[in-house]
Design an enzyme around this catalytic site. Structure first.
Site, PDB file in Angstrom:
ATOM      1  CB  CYS A 109      59.766  13.329  -4.937  1.00 46.93           C
ATOM      2  SG  CYS A 109      58.128  12.766  -5.511  1.00 46.93           S
ATOM      3  CB  CYS A 210      55.123  -0.832  -0.064  1.00 42.31           C
ATOM      4  SG  CYS A 210      54.465  -1.662  -0.989  1.00 42.31           S
TER       5      CYS A 210
END
Length: 360
Positions: A109, A210
Site C-alpha cells: 500500500c 481488524c
C-alpha cells in the site's frame, strides 16, 4: 528556508498525521491535506472499533480529518483510491494467501497507493505542490558523496516504520517529507494535547484489517492434510490460507501431542500443511525476490548488514549475496525463527535502510 513551499500531507484522522501537518504549518509551509478513501462497503463491516485498522468503515476517520483540517485552517481533499486499492493491494493479498504465503499489505500500500496513486490523483485535480508528507516515523536525508537520497530510521525506534517503507524509490524519497522522524511518540502526543488537536487522544491503528481475513479472502473450503515431517497425517485443514509459519494454536490435529507443534511449511501445490517442533522453525538462510534498494545502488558483491524478517523482529547480522536473477540470498550469523514466505526482509546499515525484498 523556503516558506512558500507547498506541501500536500496525507491526513488519516489520527494523531500522527495531524501533528505532522501542524508542524509543517508552524514552519511556514503552505499545507494542504488529503485523506485517502479505500472503503466502499465491499465487505461486511468488521465488528470492532473503526480506528483499530486501516481497512474498514472510514466515515469517522474522514470526519475527524475534516475537524483537524478546520482546526489547522488548511484545505482538505478526500481522494477515492478504493478501486486501485482493491486491484493493487487486496488482489495481491488474496493471491499470496492462495499460494500459501503470508503477505504484508501495508508495504504494498505504501509503495503503490499512499506514496504513488494518492498524490498523483491529487495532482490530476490541478492542485500543485512541491512535496508530499505523511505522519510516518522515519527520516530522509541526502548523501552528497553518493548523490542519493537515504531512508533512515526514526529517532523513536519503538515507533520506527522504515520496515514498511523500503520500497520507496529515489524519486519518491526526493519528493517526500517525514516531519515526525525526529520526535518520539510521547512528544507527538504531548504536542497534540498542548494545542488541543481533535485527534489528540485517538488510539493508534493496530492492523490493516481488524476482522477475520476470510472476509477478504472469500475462498471456498479446500480440505487437505496436516502432516508431520515424515508425511504422517495428523489432521485435516479446510484451506492452507488459514495457516502461517509459526502458528501453534488451532492446528486441527486429530489427537494430543507430547510436545508443542508449530506450522513449519505450507505447500499450495500439495495443498498440505506440515508441522514440527520449535527447533524446526529455525533457518540459517533464505532467498528474497522483488528486491528494492532504496538508499544504495544494487550491490554487485556480498555485503554485510543487519536484517529484519518482520516488523517486530530485532535486526540480526546477515550477509546479503546478490544473485544473477536480481534476487538475493541472505545468510544469517545466527539461525532465525519463523522465516515466512511472503513477508519482507529489510536490510539496514546502522540507521540507514539499504533496501529489502520479499521472502520466497
Amino acid at each position: 528556508m523556503e516558506t512558500e513551499m507547498k506541501i500536500l500531507i496525507g491526513l488519516s484522522g489520527g494523531v500522527d498525521s495531524a501533528v505532522a501537518a501542524y508542524l509543517l504549518k508552524k514552519q511556514g509551509y503552505e499545507v494542504t491535506g488529503t485523506t485517502m478513501s479505500i472503503w466502499d462497503n465491499f465487505l461486511p463491516a468488521p465488528k470492532t472499533k473503526v480506528n483499530d485498522s486501516c481497512l474498514g468503515p472510514e466515515n469517522e476517520n474522514i470526519e475527524t480529518a475534516h475537524k483537524i483540517a478546520d482546526f489547522l485552517t488548511i484545505p482538505l481533499y478526500v481522494t477515492d483510491c478504493s478501486g486501485e486499492y482493491k486491484k493493487v493491494v487486496l488482489e495481491n493479498f488474496r493471491n499470496e494467501y492462495k499460494e500459501g504465503r503470508t503477505p504484508n499489505p501495508c508495504i504494498r500500500c505504501n509503495a503503490y497507493i499512499k506514496f504513488g496513486i494518492l498524490p498523483a490523483a491529487v495532482k490530476k485535480t490541478g492542485l500543485s505542490f512541491d512535496k508530499f508528507a505523511t505522519g510516518h516515523y522515519a527520516n530522509i536525508g541526502f548523501d552528497s558523496s553518493t548523490n542519493m537520497y537515504k531512508l533512515y530510521k526514526a529517532a523513536d525506534l519503538n515507533k520506527d516504520q522504515t520496515y514498511f517503507l523500503y520500497r520507496l524509490t529515489q524519486k519518491t524519497l526526493s519528493e517526500t517529507i517525514f516531519p515526525l522522524g525526529i520526535y518520539t511518540k510521547e512528544q507527538v502526543r504531548n504536542i497534540a494535547k498542548k494545542i488541543g488537536l481533535p485527534s489528540a487522544e485517538k488510539p493508534d491503528s493496530q492492523d490493516f484489517y481488524c476482522g477475520d481475513y476470510n472476509d477478504i479472502l472469500q475462498f471456498p473450503a479446500n480440505p487437505g492434510n496436516i502432516v508431520d515431517k515424515n508425511g504422517r497425517v495428523l489432521g485435516k485443514h479446510n484451506g492452507i490460507w488459514n495457516y502461517t509459519i509459526g502458528k501453534r494454536k488451532g492446528l486441527g490435529l486429530l489427537g494430543g501431542t507430547k510436545d508443542p507443534l508449530y506450522v513449519i511449511n505450507i505447500s499450495a501445490k500439495q495443498n498440505m500443511v506440515t508441522i514440527g517442533t520449535k527447533e524446526d522453525l529455525y533457518s540459517s538462510s533464505l532467498t528474497a525476490k522483488k528486491v528494492s534498494w532504496c538508499s544504495i545502488l544494487p550491490p554487485k558483491k556480498t555485503i554485510e548488514a543487519t536484517a529484519k524478517i518482520r516488523r517486530q523482529h530485532k535486526p540480526e547480522k546477515a550477509f546479503i549475496i546478490p544473485q544473477e536473477d536480481s534476487s538475493v540470498k541472505v545468510e544469517f550469523a545466527q539461525p532465525q525463527m519463523s522465516v515466512t514466505a511472503g513477508q519482507s526482509i529489510v536490510f539496514y546499515k546502522d540507521d540507514t535502510v539499504l533496501g529489502g525484498g520479499v521472502i520466497i
